[in-house]
Enzyme design. Structure first.
Site, PDB file in Angstrom:
ATOM      1  CB  CYS B  32       2.630  -0.349   7.667  1.00 61.42           C
ATOM      2  SG  CYS B  32       1.362  -0.216   6.440  1.00 61.42           S
ATOM      3  CB  CYS B  35      -1.141   0.619   8.147  1.00 63.19           C
ATOM      4  SG  CYS B  35      -0.583  -0.898   7.393  1.00 63.19           S
TER       5      CYS B  35
END
Lengths: 314, 105
Positions: B32, B35
């Protein structure tokens, strides 16, 4: 006295990083500012299949990391988590304002890209992160065996819809027209995939749910018929908004807010260049952004040379 | 350097309840992009608030049970726990100042 850079690049996506590679190799004193960590919008793409050199495709995050590594190898200075708030034009240099401090430079390349556009419908903001998403790559895995809606008909919408079929039991593509804008090969894949269903000529007009997405309200714009589909997720791909608000009226923009440049990528202000998705152009692609980043960097270098020569003459 | 605690499906409950101080948990995964943006932000918060809160992270790929229990539908998601109870949930990537403001810490 405060340090003055030769070149400041604002934005660390493919355009900004490529400009950084060229500028560092040209030994310009260069700083790249990014509001997050470098990579830009491509980090949201699960797979990029049309960027040459990667016959099997490459994840956006991996591609971004490789570009960053390459730029750093040539000594590019990168400052992350720096959100620019303004550009001021002084006599001899440009000032970039940010909450993390101000930076001075002789030339500037703006490569701030775009952000996903919102639908601006009821439930969208409230349920963002609770089933409403703009990034299938990030959130797709939470929708295993669930039904989801994808809104849009372009490349992003269709490729992310296909990605979601890995997890979801059914993907409903809601599109306002009766045909797709997406590249033909993506269309072929989507039409052949039994998990993808199309709801044509329709708008998603409301997202319902208490603490998470439960239903999508869809209106057919030809018949005005309204249906409610029980779903768990809504993925929105309805275009992009250029990140140019911070510029105020310092540069000429088009009516949608994209930066206008001449063919050398110079903006309405001498010494300020634009590259990549943020620039007014016909195509927003990694391959284009990379090319523009290289050109903007070379043009900035030439601008600095001209400026230097002029200074000597005085 | 303030330490960021690694949580798992197995140790989650125990660790969360073991602290008097509030625990801020970062739900993330390696694939991700946003993230990744938040990793330095979490370090900054851990540093800045080291006397006030504990900072922890949990990989949702390896630990799906906890993510599903707290209805995490998007990452990064940040949940502030107090004595094991959910105090505040914030979703999405943002800078340190904004996250502090959203969490109300």
């Amino acid at each position: 006295m405060k340090e003055i850079y030769d070149l400041i690049i604002v934005g660390g996506g493919p355009a900004g990083l490529t400009a950084g590679i060229y500028a560092s190799r040209a030994r310009l004193k260069t700083l790249l500012l990014d509001k997050g960590v470098t990579g830009g919008q491509i980090t949201l793409s699960e797979r990029i299949e049309n960027y040459p050199g990667f016959p099997q495709g490459i994840s956006g995050l991996d591609l971004a990391q490789k570009m960053e590594e390459q730029a750093k190898r040539f000594g590019l200075e990168i400052k992350n988590l720096t959100e620019v708030t303004g550009l001021e034009l002084e006599d001899d240099f440009k000032k970039i304002l940010s909450a993390q401090g101000n930076f001075l430079s002789q030339a500037v390349i703006i490569a701030t890209g775009t952000n996903p556009a919102k639908l601006e419908i009821s439930g969208e903001d409230r349920l963002t992160g609770r089933g409403v998403s703009y990034c299938a790559t990030c959130d797709g895995a939470f929708f295993k065996d669930k039904r989801v809606i994808v809104v849009g008909g372009g490349d992003s919408a269709i490729s992310e819809a296909l990605f979601l079929t890995k997890f979801a039991s059914e993907v409903l593509v809601v599109h306002r027209r009766d045909e797709l804008r997406a590249t033909k090969i993506l269309q072929e894949e989507a039409f052949a995939n039994p998990k993808v269903k199309f709801i044509w000529n329709s708008h998603l007009i409301e997202i319902k749910g208490e603490s998470k997405v439960e239903k999508g309200v869809i209106k057919n714009k030809l018949t005005n018929e309204i249906i409610e589909e029980p779903i768990d997720g809504v993925f929105i791909y309805v275009g992009n908004i250029p990140n140019t608000r911070w510029l105020g009226d310092t540069l000429e923009l088009d009516e949608e807010g994209y930066i206008l440049t001449n063919q050398d990528l110079e903006t309405s202000v001498k010494g300020v260049f634009a590259a990549g998705d943020v620039r007014h152009s016909q195509l927003k692609q990694v391959a284009v952004a990379v090319g523009e980043g290289a050109l903007a960097s070379i043009m900035a270098e030439r601008y600095l040379e001209r400026k230097r020569r002029k200074t000597y003459r005085q | 350097m303030a330490q960021i605690i690694e949580l798992t499906d197995a140790n989650f409950e125990e660790v969360i309840k073991s602290f008097e101080a509030p625990v801020l948990v970062d739900f993330w995964a390696p694939w991700c992009g946003p993230c990744r943006i938040m990793a330095p932000v979490m370090e900054e918060i851990a540093q800045k608030f080291q006397k006030k809160i504990k900072v922890a992270k949990i990989n949702v790929d390896d630990n799906p049970a906890v993510a599903s229990r707290y209805e995490v539908r998007s990452i990064p998601t940040f949940i502030l726990f107090e004595k094991g109870e959910v105090k505040k949930t914030v979703v999405g990537a943002m800078n340190t100042e904004k996250l502090i403001e959203e969490l109300g810490i």
